[in-house]
Scaffold this active site. Sequence first.
Site, PDB file in Angstrom:
ATOM      1  N   HIS A   1      11.031 -10.250 -13.970  1.00 21.60           N
ATOM      2  CA  HIS A   1      12.066  -9.552 -13.191  1.00 21.60           C
ATOM      3  C   HIS A   1      11.671  -8.076 -13.059  1.00 21.60           C
ATOM      4  O   HIS A   1      11.337  -7.431 -14.058  1.00 21.60           O
ATOM      5  CB  HIS A   1      13.428  -9.684 -13.876  1.00 21.60           C
ATOM      6  CG  HIS A   1      14.524  -9.106 -13.039  1.00 21.60           C
ATOM      7  ND1 HIS A   1      15.010  -9.739 -11.910  1.00 21.60           N
ATOM      8  CD2 HIS A   1      15.192  -7.940 -13.128  1.00 21.60           C
ATOM      9  CE1 HIS A   1      15.928  -8.982 -11.350  1.00 21.60           C
ATOM     10  NE2 HIS A   1      16.070  -7.885 -12.081  1.00 21.60           N
TER      11      HIS A   1
ATOM     12  N   ASP B   1      18.998 -13.602 -15.689  1.00 19.59           N
ATOM     13  CA  ASP B   1      18.197 -12.445 -16.122  1.00 19.59           C
ATOM     14  C   ASP B   1      18.649 -11.878 -17.480  1.00 19.59           C
ATOM     15  O   ASP B   1      18.600 -10.664 -17.694  1.00 19.59           O
ATOM     16  CB  ASP B   1      18.260 -11.327 -15.061  1.00 19.59           C
ATOM     17  CG  ASP B   1      17.631 -11.766 -13.738  1.00 19.59           C
ATOM     18  OD1 ASP B   1      16.727 -12.607 -13.769  1.00 19.59           O
ATOM     19  OD2 ASP B   1      18.050 -11.254 -12.695  1.00 19.59           O
TER      20      ASP B   1
ATOM     21  N   ASN C   1      10.681 -15.798 -17.193  1.00 18.54           N
ATOM     22  CA  ASN C   1      10.915 -15.261 -15.853  1.00 18.54           C
ATOM     23  C   ASN C   1      10.472 -13.800 -15.783  1.00 18.54           C
ATOM     24  O   ASN C   1      10.717 -13.024 -16.694  1.00 18.54           O
ATOM     25  CB  ASN C   1      12.422 -15.330 -15.530  1.00 18.54           C
ATOM     26  CG  ASN C   1      12.756 -14.746 -14.169  1.00 18.54           C
ATOM     27  OD1 ASN C   1      12.112 -15.047 -13.172  1.00 18.54           O
ATOM     28  ND2 ASN C   1      13.767 -13.882 -14.121  1.00 18.54           N
TER      29      ASN C   1
ATOM     30  N   SER D   1      10.348  -6.525 -16.534  1.00 17.58           N
ATOM     31  CA  SER D   1      10.635  -7.280 -17.754  1.00 17.58           C
ATOM     32  C   SER D   1      10.199  -8.726 -17.568  1.00 17.58           C
ATOM     33  O   SER D   1      10.305  -9.266 -16.470  1.00 17.58           O
ATOM     34  CB  SER D   1      12.150  -7.305 -18.043  1.00 17.58           C
ATOM     35  OG  SER D   1      12.701  -6.004 -18.028  1.00 17.58           O
TER      36      SER D   1
HETATM   37  C1  GAR Z   1       7.926  -9.899  -7.626  1.00 20.15           C
HETATM   38  O1  GAR Z   1       8.006  -8.510  -7.381  1.00 20.15           O
HETATM   39  C2  GAR Z   1       8.867 -10.296  -8.743  1.00 20.15           C
HETATM   40  O2  GAR Z   1       8.993  -9.298  -9.713  1.00 20.15           O
HETATM   41  C3  GAR Z   1      10.148 -10.502  -7.989  1.00 20.15           C
HETATM   42  O3  GAR Z   1       9.767 -11.132  -6.788  1.00 20.15           O
HETATM   43  C4  GAR Z   1       8.470 -10.668  -6.422  1.00 20.15           C
HETATM   44  C5  GAR Z   1       7.593 -11.870  -6.080  1.00 20.15           C
HETATM   45  O4  GAR Z   1       6.345 -11.473  -5.604  1.00 20.15           O
HETATM   46  N1  GAR Z   1      11.051 -11.328  -8.732  1.00 20.15           N
HETATM   47  C6  GAR Z   1      12.379 -11.195  -8.705  1.00 20.15           C
HETATM   48  O5  GAR Z   1      12.949 -10.356  -8.040  1.00 20.15           O
HETATM   49  C7  GAR Z   1      13.132 -12.186  -9.570  1.00 20.15           C
HETATM   50  N2  GAR Z   1      14.525 -11.931  -9.546  1.00 20.15           N
HETATM   51  P1  GAR Z   1       5.162 -12.505  -5.429  1.00 20.15           P
HETATM   52  O6  GAR Z   1       5.688 -13.696  -4.636  1.00 20.15           O
HETATM   53  O7  GAR Z   1       4.116 -11.758  -4.643  1.00 20.15           O
HETATM   54  O8  GAR Z   1       4.679 -12.914  -6.800  1.00 20.15           O
END
Ligand code: GAR
Length: 183
Positions: free
Chosen positions: A105, A141, A103, A132
Amino acid sequence: MKKIAILFSGAGSNLAYILEHLHQKKVEVVLTISNNPNAKGIKYAKKYNIPCVIIDSKAFALREDFDNALVEEIQKHSIDLSVLAGFMRILTPVFTDNIKSINLHPSLLPKFKGLKAIERTYKSDDEFGGVSVHWVNSELDAGEIIVQKQISKVGLSFDEYLEQIKTIEKIALCEAIEKSLLI
Ligand code: GAR
């Protein structure tokens, strides 16, 4: 080539980056799954002719039933690794005990687990923020870290910080995919 599945919920910019930089070069993306029928990222799977299975999380009353549908779909393909790239769902042991996954994060875990990690990091007194990629286990997480990258927040507006996070998270995720496939 090792086969991966990518799970996403929204814009899909990480999905797009993996497709552009790793697909059919280092790994084969054989399946994508979105829990959101309106996810903008669906178009990237279409562009590369990769199946995108919609499993609408709103159609399931129980998390376990949704997770079971994910597991069944993933197990239909011979997947070496599942990648949660902006997949905004809390997963139960139905998923985590059966699927080998990593995952992404957007914080320096163990700091700022859960939602709005970028905003909470930015508002904090910490000098550094970052991203991360970790192994997924049944605790949110909290799995073992595979790759972490940090940046200084000093002097950055929120938008500048966000842009840098969006850049480094894609690099971190690709590094982590390659690293975790070696294990
Ligand atoms: C990303 O910034 C990722 O790090 C975050 O969601 C966004 C998805 O962007 N993930 C989290 O917050 C997980 N808890 P994307 O749809 O453009 O790849």
